[in-house]
Scaffold this motif. Structure first.
Motif, PDB file in Angstrom:
ATOM      1  N   TYR A 198       0.853  -1.191   0.000  1.00  0.00           N
ATOM      2  CA  TYR A 198       0.000   0.000   0.000  1.00  0.00           C
ATOM      3  C   TYR A 198       0.887   1.240   0.000  1.00  0.00           C
ATOM      4  CZ  TYR A 198      -2.777   3.822   1.900  1.00  0.00           C
ATOM      5  OH  TYR A 198      -3.362   5.041   2.101  1.00  0.00           O
ATOM      6  N   THR A 199       0.516   2.257  -0.792  1.00  0.00           N
ATOM      7  CA  THR A 199       1.207   3.552  -0.767  1.00  0.00           C
ATOM      8  C   THR A 199       0.164   4.660  -0.718  1.00  0.00           C
ATOM      9  OG1 THR A 199       1.283   3.718  -3.193  1.00  0.00           O
ATOM     10  CG2 THR A 199       3.164   2.699  -2.093  1.00  0.00           C
ATOM     11  N   GLY A 200       0.445   5.716   0.028  1.00  0.00           N
ATOM     12  CA  GLY A 200      -0.485   6.831   0.125  1.00  0.00           C
ATOM     13  C   GLY A 200       0.228   8.150   0.329  1.00  0.00           C
ATOM     14  N   ASP A 201      -0.381   9.226  -0.178  1.00  0.00           N
ATOM     15  CA  ASP A 201       0.141  10.578  -0.022  1.00  0.00           C
ATOM     16  C   ASP A 201      -1.072  11.506  -0.006  1.00  0.00           C
ATOM     17  OD1 ASP A 201       1.282  13.103  -0.204  1.00  0.00           O
ATOM     18  OD2 ASP A 201       2.742  12.539  -1.743  1.00  0.00           O
ATOM     19  N   ALA A 202      -1.395  12.074   1.160  1.00  0.00           N
ATOM     20  CA  ALA A 202      -2.603  12.893   1.290  1.00  0.00           C
ATOM     21  C   ALA A 202      -2.325  14.118   2.144  1.00  0.00           C
ATOM     22  CB  ALA A 202      -3.747  12.078   1.890  1.00  0.00           C
ATOM     23  N   THR A 203      -2.962  15.227   1.792  1.00  0.00           N
ATOM     24  CA  THR A 203      -2.759  16.496   2.472  1.00  0.00           C
ATOM     25  C   THR A 203      -4.103  17.193   2.679  1.00  0.00           C
ATOM     26  OG1 THR A 203      -0.634  16.744   1.323  1.00  0.00           O
ATOM     27  CG2 THR A 203      -1.535  18.715   2.376  1.00  0.00           C
ATOM     28  N   TYR A 204      -4.272  17.810   3.850  1.00  0.00           N
ATOM     29  CA  TYR A 204      -5.481  18.601   4.101  1.00  0.00           C
ATOM     30  C   TYR A 204      -5.163  19.681   5.132  1.00  0.00           C
ATOM     31  CZ  TYR A 204      -6.170  16.094   8.546  1.00  0.00           C
ATOM     32  OH  TYR A 204      -6.015  15.579   9.812  1.00  0.00           O
ATOM     33  N   THR A 205      -6.055  20.661   5.251  1.00  0.00           N
ATOM     34  CA  THR A 205      -5.905  21.707   6.252  1.00  0.00           C
ATOM     35  C   THR A 205      -6.543  21.245   7.548  1.00  0.00           C
ATOM     36  OG1 THR A 205      -5.963  23.431   4.561  1.00  0.00           O
ATOM     37  CG2 THR A 205      -6.378  24.114   6.834  1.00  0.00           C
ATOM     38  N   ALA A 206      -5.747  21.196   8.599  1.00  0.00           N
ATOM     39  CA  ALA A 206      -6.223  20.713   9.891  1.00  0.00           C
ATOM     40  C   ALA A 206      -6.891  21.842  10.677  1.00  0.00           C
ATOM     41  CB  ALA A 206      -5.062  20.143  10.686  1.00  0.00           C
ATOM     42  N   ASN A 207      -7.659  21.429  11.682  1.00  0.00           N
ATOM     43  CA  ASN A 207      -8.254  22.363  12.652  1.00  0.00           C
ATOM     44  C   ASN A 207      -9.233  23.349  12.021  1.00  0.00           C
ATOM     45  OD1 ASN A 207      -6.582  21.230  14.738  1.00  0.00           O
ATOM     46  ND2 ASN A 207      -4.886  22.466  13.941  1.00  0.00           N
ATOM     47  N   VAL A 208      -9.909  22.902  10.938  1.00  0.00           N
ATOM     48  CA  VAL A 208     -10.943  23.718  10.309  1.00  0.00           C
ATOM     49  C   VAL A 208     -12.151  22.824  10.048  1.00  0.00           C
ATOM     50  CG1 VAL A 208      -9.282  25.270   9.218  1.00  0.00           C
ATOM     51  CG2 VAL A 208     -10.080  23.250   7.967  1.00  0.00           C
ATOM     52  N   PRO A 209     -13.339  23.421   9.784  1.00  0.00           N
ATOM     53  CA  PRO A 209     -14.502  22.601   9.439  1.00  0.00           C
ATOM     54  C   PRO A 209     -14.234  21.733   8.214  1.00  0.00           C
ATOM     55  CG  PRO A 209     -15.176  24.833   9.956  1.00  0.00           C
ATOM     56  CD  PRO A 209     -13.671  24.841   9.902  1.00  0.00           C
ATOM     57  N   ARG A 210     -15.016  20.663   8.119  1.00  0.00           N
ATOM     58  CA  ARG A 210     -14.785  19.672   7.081  1.00  0.00           C
ATOM     59  C   ARG A 210     -14.779  20.278   5.680  1.00  0.00           C
ATOM     60  NH1 ARG A 210     -17.961  13.910   7.377  1.00  0.00           N
ATOM     61  NH2 ARG A 210     -16.621  12.735   5.951  1.00  0.00           N
ATOM     62  N   ASP A 211     -15.665  21.239   5.404  1.00  0.00           N
ATOM     63  CA  ASP A 211     -15.768  21.793   4.057  1.00  0.00           C
ATOM     64  C   ASP A 211     -14.656  22.788   3.731  1.00  0.00           C
ATOM     65  OD1 ASP A 211     -16.556  23.837   5.700  1.00  0.00           O
ATOM     66  OD2 ASP A 211     -18.480  24.218   4.719  1.00  0.00           O
ATOM     67  N   GLN A 212     -13.743  23.025   4.687  1.00  0.00           N
ATOM     68  CA  GLN A 212     -12.647  23.945   4.447  1.00  0.00           C
ATOM     69  C   GLN A 212     -11.281  23.236   4.445  1.00  0.00           C
ATOM     70  OE1 GLN A 212     -12.832  27.343   7.134  1.00  0.00           O
ATOM     71  NE2 GLN A 212     -15.091  27.286   7.129  1.00  0.00           N
ATOM     72  N   ARG A 213     -11.298  21.914   4.368  1.00  0.00           N
ATOM     73  CA  ARG A 213     -10.039  21.176   4.468  1.00  0.00           C
ATOM     74  C   ARG A 213      -9.238  21.158   3.171  1.00  0.00           C
ATOM     75  NH1 ARG A 213     -11.722  15.831   8.089  1.00  0.00           N
ATOM     76  NH2 ARG A 213     -12.043  16.951  10.048  1.00  0.00           N
ATOM     77  N   HIS A 214      -9.899  21.339   2.016  1.00  0.00           N
ATOM     78  CA  HIS A 214      -9.211  21.364   0.716  1.00  0.00           C
ATOM     79  C   HIS A 214      -8.235  20.188   0.607  1.00  0.00           C
ATOM     80  CE1 HIS A 214     -11.058  25.220   0.034  1.00  0.00           C
ATOM     81  NE2 HIS A 214     -10.477  25.737   1.104  1.00  0.00           N
ATOM     82  N   ALA A 215      -8.786  19.011   0.792  1.00  0.00           N
ATOM     83  CA  ALA A 215      -7.959  17.801   0.855  1.00  0.00           C
ATOM     84  C   ALA A 215      -7.661  17.246  -0.529  1.00  0.00           C
ATOM     85  CB  ALA A 215      -8.661  16.739   1.687  1.00  0.00           C
ATOM     86  N   VAL A 216      -6.441  16.760  -0.685  1.00  0.00           N
ATOM     87  CA  VAL A 216      -6.026  16.049  -1.896  1.00  0.00           C
ATOM     88  C   VAL A 216      -5.304  14.778  -1.461  1.00  0.00           C
ATOM     89  CG1 VAL A 216      -5.849  18.081  -3.370  1.00  0.00           C
ATOM     90  CG2 VAL A 216      -3.882  17.388  -1.996  1.00  0.00           C
ATOM     91  N   GLY A 217      -5.332  13.768  -2.308  1.00  0.00           N
ATOM     92  CA  GLY A 217      -4.631  12.544  -1.926  1.00  0.00           C
ATOM     93  C   GLY A 217      -4.654  11.499  -3.017  1.00  0.00           C
ATOM     94  N   THR A 218      -3.563  10.761  -3.105  1.00  0.00           N
ATOM     95  CA  THR A 218      -3.443   9.634  -4.020  1.00  0.00           C
ATOM     96  C   THR A 218      -3.053   8.405  -3.217  1.00  0.00           C
ATOM     97  OG1 THR A 218      -2.745  11.032  -5.867  1.00  0.00           O
ATOM     98  CG2 THR A 218      -2.215   8.693  -6.016  1.00  0.00           C
ATOM     99  N   THR A 219      -3.808   7.326  -3.378  1.00  0.00           N
ATOM    100  CA  THR A 219      -3.501   6.074  -2.686  1.00  0.00           C
ATOM    101  C   THR A 219      -3.528   4.933  -3.687  1.00  0.00           C
ATOM    102  OG1 THR A 219      -5.843   5.776  -2.101  1.00  0.00           O
ATOM    103  CG2 THR A 219      -4.431   6.834  -0.472  1.00  0.00           C
ATOM    104  N   SER A 220      -2.759   3.889  -3.388  1.00  0.00           N
ATOM    105  CA  SER A 220      -2.677   2.758  -4.292  1.00  0.00           C
ATOM    106  C   SER A 220      -2.404   1.489  -3.498  1.00  0.00           C
ATOM    107  CB  SER A 220      -1.568   2.984  -5.322  1.00  0.00           C
ATOM    108  OG  SER A 220      -1.497   1.910  -6.246  1.00  0.00           O
ATOM    109  N   GLU A 221      -2.959   0.389  -3.970  1.00  0.00           N
ATOM    110  CA  GLU A 221      -2.687  -0.928  -3.392  1.00  0.00           C
ATOM    111  C   GLU A 221      -2.443  -1.915  -4.521  1.00  0.00           C
ATOM    112  OE1 GLU A 221      -4.628  -4.334  -0.431  1.00  0.00           O
ATOM    113  OE2 GLU A 221      -5.945  -2.933  -1.503  1.00  0.00           O
ATOM    114  N   ARG A 222      -1.385  -2.706  -4.361  1.00  0.00           N
ATOM    115  CA  ARG A 222      -1.134  -3.806  -5.290  1.00  0.00           C
ATOM    116  C   ARG A 222      -1.056  -5.097  -4.496  1.00  0.00           C
ATOM    117  NH1 ARG A 222       3.725  -4.651  -9.836  1.00  0.00           N
ATOM    118  NH2 ARG A 222       2.783  -6.520 -10.802  1.00  0.00           N
ATOM    119  N   TYR A 223      -1.922  -6.049  -4.839  1.00  0.00           N
ATOM    120  CA  TYR A 223      -2.003  -7.333  -4.146  1.00  0.00           C
ATOM    121  C   TYR A 223      -1.566  -8.422  -5.121  1.00  0.00           C
ATOM    122  CZ  TYR A 223      -3.934 -10.822  -0.900  1.00  0.00           C
ATOM    123  OH  TYR A 223      -4.103 -11.865  -0.014  1.00  0.00           O
ATOM    124  N   ARG A 224      -0.420  -9.045  -4.807  1.00  0.00           N
ATOM    125  CA  ARG A 224       0.099 -10.105  -5.656  1.00  0.00           C
ATOM    126  C   ARG A 224       0.170 -11.410  -4.871  1.00  0.00           C
ATOM    127  NH1 ARG A 224       5.439  -7.059  -7.682  1.00  0.00           N
ATOM    128  NH2 ARG A 224       5.117  -5.998  -5.710  1.00  0.00           N
TER     129      ARG A 224
END
Length: 534
Positions: free
Chosen positions: A482-508
């Motif tokens: 699993y790999t992930g990279d996510a960013t958001y603004t903390a300590n603000v209401p949910r609609d003001q977090r301006h969150a972005v993120g990319t996650t991936s899973e490879r199961y072999r």
């Protein structure tokens, strides 16, 4: 001033304050621009949770379905019901498959749940965190090994402890079914499935020739044991402290004598690492289907088969004395010798190595704790069965290394850790070697404008090789990354977090039975890749 971020909260949890593990400039520079068709940031809805793990293989033929539990969890009141065996599929099945279907909307933490049938824990799970618009998810599990439990009517108990109020509005609506596939059993399932009584006592049938314990061990329930791999020893200045540090080992004993050791899997729940945007679509490995640790107790069969109750206990090395936070329910699977009323035997080998557990704190502008832990155990014994004397030897070797770095105020927090759990089980001329490797490498940083970024990789790997008289008879290799990279603004209401993120899973998963290789990728909650390579 120390920044504080709310972490994950599982069933029974209290809030754990303390910024966790990344860094990154604010705004569009956090991550590359999204591809066409992908929103610039997370919205109020996203793709339903999905994992890359393979579906349960299902045989053809007649099926019967039983609803095991159906409930809406709003608090800590368990669902209680009654299980009745399926009508029309007999009492012998080629496979039994459990499926949980759930839905939730609004705002809610991740929660931990269990399902018991006749006191036997057949399923342990955690839940995804919902979008405001609502999500649905499904989990399936092969539960054929509990067939003995399903042959008679039993009490059912299920709980996903939850809190619903004006802020946390998500009601967990779940349904669990069992699908029975009529047909000849594969011969691998145990004859009996037992549980311990209230005094941790176990009484096995006197003709038991193989005994395996399974323990659904989870560090949870709030406090730092939910994140045991991040704890530090006293007097290091960190918000999660735990005695000697983060080394954990799940031990099982018989009448006070060590009978098995194992490394717990470092599960990351769907609010973990201070960043739920990592997990909204693709959860971490095993988060929805928590696998039990198994211990082969057959070397102790000669002791356990005397018709008297024996004390079987589970403990977790490293947990500070008197501190709760681990759940360790035990099932005992028993295979019997149908041709003998009693199987006798003896424990012949018990070799325990010294337990190594060292965590060293190095202070500075960036604090550092280096941890090394290791342990070995070999047990052996024989049973005299109707088909001759059978000797079983079990050897297990554990090792853990980790480096934990953080700054004052914990605005930057990083962990690099690896666990090894190697096991060999020899029965007569047959040997099964299992090499397990778990890895975690991540950093969380709280930067300018309270932008919190987490970059994380997780690994769940295992190689299994079976031999007979020195010749390989079976093999398999698992690599779940699993790999992930996510960013958001903390300590603000949910609609003001301006969150972005990319996650991936490879199961072999490769082996004597074929190949499975699937990759999932999600960007800002949109599933952008679902690729099969086999």
């Amino acid at each position: 001033m120390k920044r504080r971020i709310v972490m994950s909260m599982l069933a029974g949890a209290t809030l754990l304050a303390g910024t966790l593990l990344g860094t990154g400039p604010a705004g569009a520079a956090d991550v590359p621009a999204p591809a066409a068709g992908v929103p610039a940031e997370f919205g109020t809805d996203w793709h339903d949770p999905v994992t890359a793990a393979p579906p349960v293989e299902r045989p053809s033929g007649k099926t019967c379905e039983v609803t095991l539990a159906q409930a809406q969890f709003r608090d800590f009141t368990p669902y209680r019901g009654t299980y009745t065996p399926p009508d029309g599929c007999g009492d012998r099945w080629s496979k039994v498959v459990l499926q949980l279907d759930g839905k939730v909307k609004g705002r809610q933490y991740d929660r931990l749940g269990y399902l018991h049938v006749g006191g036997v824990e057949i399923f342990r799970t955690s839940t995804p965190q919902p979008s405001p618009d609502g999500i649905e998810w499904s989990v399936e599990k092969d539960v054929t090994r509990y067939s003995d439990t399903f042959r008679t009517g039993r009490d059912v108990e299920m709980l996903i402890g939850n809190v619903v109020d004006d802020t946390y509005t998500g009601v967990l609506d779940v349904k669990v079914t069992l699908t029975f596939y009529q047909g000849r059993p594969d011969g691998k399932s145990p004859d009996r499935v037992l549980t311990l009584d209230g005094d941790s006592a176990l009484t096995t049938p006197r003709n038991s020739e193989r005994i395996v314990a399974e323990v659904y061990a989870t560090g949870s329930g709030g406090g730092c044991e939910e994140y045991w791999y991040l704890t530090v020893p006293e007097p290091a200045p960190y918000s999660c402290k735990a005695g000697a540090g983060p080394y954990r080992e799940v031990q099982i004993s018989v009448d006070g004598r060590l009978a098995g050791i194992a490394a717990p899997f470092p599960t990351v729940w769907t609010g973990g690492w201070s960043n739920p945007f990592l997990w909204y679509v693709i959860p971490g490995p095993r988060a929805f289907d928590i696998k039990p640790i198994t211990y082969d107790l057959t070397p102790f069969a000669g002791i356990l088969n005397d018709g008297r109750p024996h004390r079987v206990e589970v403990s977790v090395v490293g947990v500070p004395e008197g501190q709760t936070g681990w759940s360790t329910p035990v099932n005992v699977l028993v295979w019997q010798d149908e041709q003998r009323a009693r199987v006798t035997g003896k424990l012949t080998v018990h070799k325990e190595g010294d337990l190594a557990n060292s965590s060293v704190h190095r202070p500075g502008s960036e604090h550092r704790v280096d941890t090394e832990g290791a342990h070995r155990l070999t047990v052996g014994g024989y049973v005299d069965t109707s088909h001759g004397r059978v000797t079983t030897t079990v050897s297990r070797s554990l090792a853990n290394t980790s480096t934990h770095r953080w700054t004052d105020g914990e605005t930057r927090d990083a962990l690099e850790a690896a666990w090894r759990d190697d096991e060999s089980v020899t029965v007569g001329g047959r040997m099964t070697r299992t090499h397990r490797r778990y890895t975690m490498d991540g950093t969380t940083t709280l930067g300018a404008g309270d932008r919190l970024r987490t970059v994380l990789t997780l690994g769940d790997r295992a190689t299994v090789v079976g031999t007979h008289s020195g010749r390989r008879t079976t093999w398999s290799r698992l690599d779940n990354s699993y790999t992930g990279d996510a960013t958001y603004t903390a300590n603000v209401p949910r609609d003001q977090r301006h969150a972005v993120g990319t996650t991936s899973e490879r199961y072999r998963l490769y082996g004597a039975r074929g190949c499975y290789d699937r990759t999932l990728t999600a960007v800002q909650g949109v599933l952008t890749e679902d690729r099969n390579r086999c």
